[in-house]
Design an enzyme around this catalytic site. Structure first.
Site, PDB file in Angstrom:
ATOM      1  CB  THR A  93      38.830  38.538  47.837  1.00 37.31           C
ATOM      2  OG1 THR A  93      38.191  38.321  46.574  1.00 37.31           O
ATOM      3  CG2 THR A  93      39.714  37.364  48.187  1.00 37.31           C
ATOM      4  CE  LYS A 169      38.450  35.713  44.640  1.00 37.43           C
ATOM      5  NZ  LYS A 169      38.588  35.674  43.186  1.00 37.43           N
ATOM      6  CE  LYS A 238      42.009  42.221  48.574  1.00 38.83           C
ATOM      7  NZ  LYS A 238      40.803  41.480  48.256  1.00 38.83           N
TER       8      LYS A 238
HETATM    9  P1  NAP Z   1      38.132  48.539  43.154  1.00 37.79           P
HETATM   10  O1  NAP Z   1      37.695  48.826  41.760  1.00 37.79           O
HETATM   11  O2  NAP Z   1      39.436  49.047  43.646  1.00 37.79           O
HETATM   12  O3  NAP Z   1      36.946  49.049  44.125  1.00 37.79           O
HETATM   13  C1  NAP Z   1      37.102  49.019  45.509  1.00 37.79           C
HETATM   14  C2  NAP Z   1      35.804  49.497  46.163  1.00 37.79           C
HETATM   15  O4  NAP Z   1      35.999  49.512  47.587  1.00 37.79           O
HETATM   16  C3  NAP Z   1      35.392  50.905  45.760  1.00 37.79           C
HETATM   17  O5  NAP Z   1      33.981  50.988  45.788  1.00 37.79           O
HETATM   18  C4  NAP Z   1      36.002  51.729  46.898  1.00 37.79           C
HETATM   19  O6  NAP Z   1      35.374  52.975  47.073  1.00 37.79           O
HETATM   20  C5  NAP Z   1      35.717  50.825  48.059  1.00 37.79           C
HETATM   21  N1  NAP Z   1      36.562  51.079  49.226  1.00 37.79           N
HETATM   22  C6  NAP Z   1      37.901  50.926  49.347  1.00 37.79           C
HETATM   23  N2  NAP Z   1      38.315  51.228  50.594  1.00 37.79           N
HETATM   24  C7  NAP Z   1      37.201  51.590  51.273  1.00 37.79           C
HETATM   25  C8  NAP Z   1      36.968  51.999  52.609  1.00 37.79           C
HETATM   26  N3  NAP Z   1      37.957  52.086  53.510  1.00 37.79           N
HETATM   27  N4  NAP Z   1      35.694  52.279  52.975  1.00 37.79           N
HETATM   28  C9  NAP Z   1      34.680  52.175  52.089  1.00 37.79           C
HETATM   29  N5  NAP Z   1      34.823  51.785  50.801  1.00 37.79           N
HETATM   30  C10 NAP Z   1      36.089  51.495  50.420  1.00 37.79           C
HETATM   31  O7  NAP Z   1      38.160  46.959  43.467  1.00 37.79           O
HETATM   32  P2  NAP Z   1      37.386  45.751  42.770  1.00 37.79           P
HETATM   33  O8  NAP Z   1      38.310  45.164  41.748  1.00 37.79           O
HETATM   34  O9  NAP Z   1      35.999  46.145  42.413  1.00 37.79           O
HETATM   35  O10 NAP Z   1      37.371  44.723  43.997  1.00 37.79           O
HETATM   36  C11 NAP Z   1      36.353  44.664  44.979  1.00 37.79           C
HETATM   37  C12 NAP Z   1      36.501  43.325  45.706  1.00 37.79           C
HETATM   38  O11 NAP Z   1      36.287  42.250  44.761  1.00 37.79           O
HETATM   39  C13 NAP Z   1      37.899  43.077  46.289  1.00 37.79           C
HETATM   40  O12 NAP Z   1      37.783  42.398  47.505  1.00 37.79           O
HETATM   41  C14 NAP Z   1      38.584  42.207  45.234  1.00 37.79           C
HETATM   42  O13 NAP Z   1      39.608  41.420  45.794  1.00 37.79           O
HETATM   43  C15 NAP Z   1      37.408  41.370  44.755  1.00 37.79           C
HETATM   44  N6  NAP Z   1      37.506  40.819  43.387  1.00 37.79           N
HETATM   45  C16 NAP Z   1      37.972  41.567  42.347  1.00 37.79           C
HETATM   46  C17 NAP Z   1      38.035  40.997  41.059  1.00 37.79           C
HETATM   47  C18 NAP Z   1      38.567  41.760  39.866  1.00 37.79           C
HETATM   48  O14 NAP Z   1      38.883  41.121  38.846  1.00 37.79           O
HETATM   49  N7  NAP Z   1      38.670  43.078  39.904  1.00 37.79           N
HETATM   50  C19 NAP Z   1      37.613  39.677  40.857  1.00 37.79           C
HETATM   51  C20 NAP Z   1      37.108  38.939  41.934  1.00 37.79           C
HETATM   52  C21 NAP Z   1      37.057  39.526  43.206  1.00 37.79           C
HETATM   53  P3  NAP Z   1      35.857  54.275  46.216  1.00 37.79           P
HETATM   54  O15 NAP Z   1      35.142  54.172  44.894  1.00 37.79           O
HETATM   55  O16 NAP Z   1      35.418  55.423  47.030  1.00 37.79           O
HETATM   56  O17 NAP Z   1      37.360  54.179  46.081  1.00 37.79           O
END
Ligand code: NAP
Length: 296
Positions: A93, A169, A238
């Site tokens: 997102t 989204k 965010k």
């Molecule tokens: P998360 O568990 O916090 O994972 C974030 C990912 O981004 C990790 O792989 C992290 O790497 C990486 N990352 C963060 N900062 C970075 C940087 N500067 N450079 C390179 N990699 C970086 O988040 P998530 O929940 O999976 O979310 C991922 C995306 O999906 C987001 O945009 C979120 O809004 C969206 N989303 C989430 C959900 C949900 O329910 N969780 C649902 C729909 C959409 P590290 O492992 O090294 O920290």
């Protein structure tokens, strides 16, 4: 298909796993390498950099956290290594503005760009039950269909203008967080009157909403079960910010989004940014002088 996958957080890891299970050749990269290594035993090739994951990929998928991360890994690295004709599918997102920049950058590099953010939490990602909102050139969307089929229960294709998918989204997440603000306020009201919020939720779900989202998030709030986070509050903030940015650009007042942004900021200020985003209801309960469990 030969795929590159960047970002193996709580969403990315089960998504990459489902692509492997569907028989795709997947090269994964994650900033902290352990999460990538965890997929090596399941057939993934682990890349040492975003560029290495992009090299030779027919489709490169990104699921990193936010705009900054996408800028760093794609504009800073992977774009230069991706072959002409390859497709980048941005599933995180991110802002409408960045989605637009990516579309332009990929066209300039002779590549294609599809925006395909998802609805559904990590358990839906693990069960390949996500809902995908996709937009981009029709030929690129068509190439992505087997990928979407391996990740979700359905895809809404929104046409050729990719950034529209990110706008949809963000508008969808605004609806979800608004529901949580409303639930938090209604729960505070009934709790303050000495009523049991669980029974209230059941009544509302049967009498009014009949919605899995009300039921599910309502339960998290009633049980005050904000850990482990399915979606971190910091990332929810965010998304509200990004919705407000898009709204500002289009001159659309969103007073409710502004209020929720401040409530989420209050939660972050209290050290609760890593809780689930439904912990927004704690802020509302605290404002009503109700006791909330220690957290953060
Ligand atoms: P998360 O568990 O916090 O994972 C974030 C990912 O981004 C990790 O792989 C992290 O790497 C990486 N990352 C963060 N900062 C970075 C940087 N500067 N450079 C390179 N990699 C970086 O988040 P998530 O929940 O999976 O979310 C991922 C995306 O999906 C987001 O945009 C979120 O809004 C969206 N989303 C989430 C959900 C949900 O329910 N969780 C649902 C729909 C959409 P590290 O492992 O090294 O920290």
């Amino acid at each position: 298909m030969k795929l590159g996958f960047l970002g193996l957080g709580v969403m990315g890891q089960p998504m990459a796993r489902n692509l492997l299970r569907a028989g795709h050749e997947v090269t994964v990269w994650n900033r902290s390498r352990e999460r990538a290594e965890a997929l090596a035993g399941e057939g993934a090739r682990v890349a040492g950099s975003p560029a290495e994951a992009a090299e030779g990929a027919e489709v490169l998928i990104t699921m990193v956290a936010d705009d900054r991360a996408v800028e760093e890994v794609v504009l800073g690295e992977a774009l230069g290594a991706l072959s002409p004709g390859a497709v980048h599918v941005a599933m995180s997102t991110i802002s409408v503005a960045l989605s637009r920049r990516l579309a332009q950058a990929h066209v300039a590099a002779g590549q294609q760009y599809v925006a395909a953010p998802v609805f559904g939490r990590p358990d839906a990602a693990a069960a390949a039950q996500l809902w995908i909102v996709a937009a981009g050139p029709s030929e690129a969307l068509e190439r992505c269909r087997p990928i979407f089929a391996a990740l979700g229960q359905g895809t809404f294709e929104l046409g050729a203008d990719a950034p529209v998918a990110h706008l949809v989204k963000l508008a969808g997440n605004f609806l979800i967080i608004s529901m949580m603000e409303a639930l938090g306020e209604a729960f505070a009201l009934v709790r303050k009157a000495g009523l049991e919020p669980g029974a209230f939720l059941e009544t509302m779900n049967r009498a009014l909403f009949k919605s899995p989202l009300y039921e599910r998030y309502g339960k998290l709030i009633v049980e005050e079960r904000y850990e482990p986070a399915g979606f971190r509050l910091r990332l929810g903030l965010k998304d509200v910010r990004l919705a407000l940015q898009a709204a500002e650009e289009l001159a659309v007042p969103m007073p409710l989004a502004s209020l929720i942004r401040d409530h989420l900021l209050a939660a972050v200020a209290r050290g609760q940014g890593e809780l689930d985003w439904s912990a927004l209801a704690r802020v509302v309960a605290e404002q009503a002088g109700l006791e909330v469990p220690a957290a953060g």
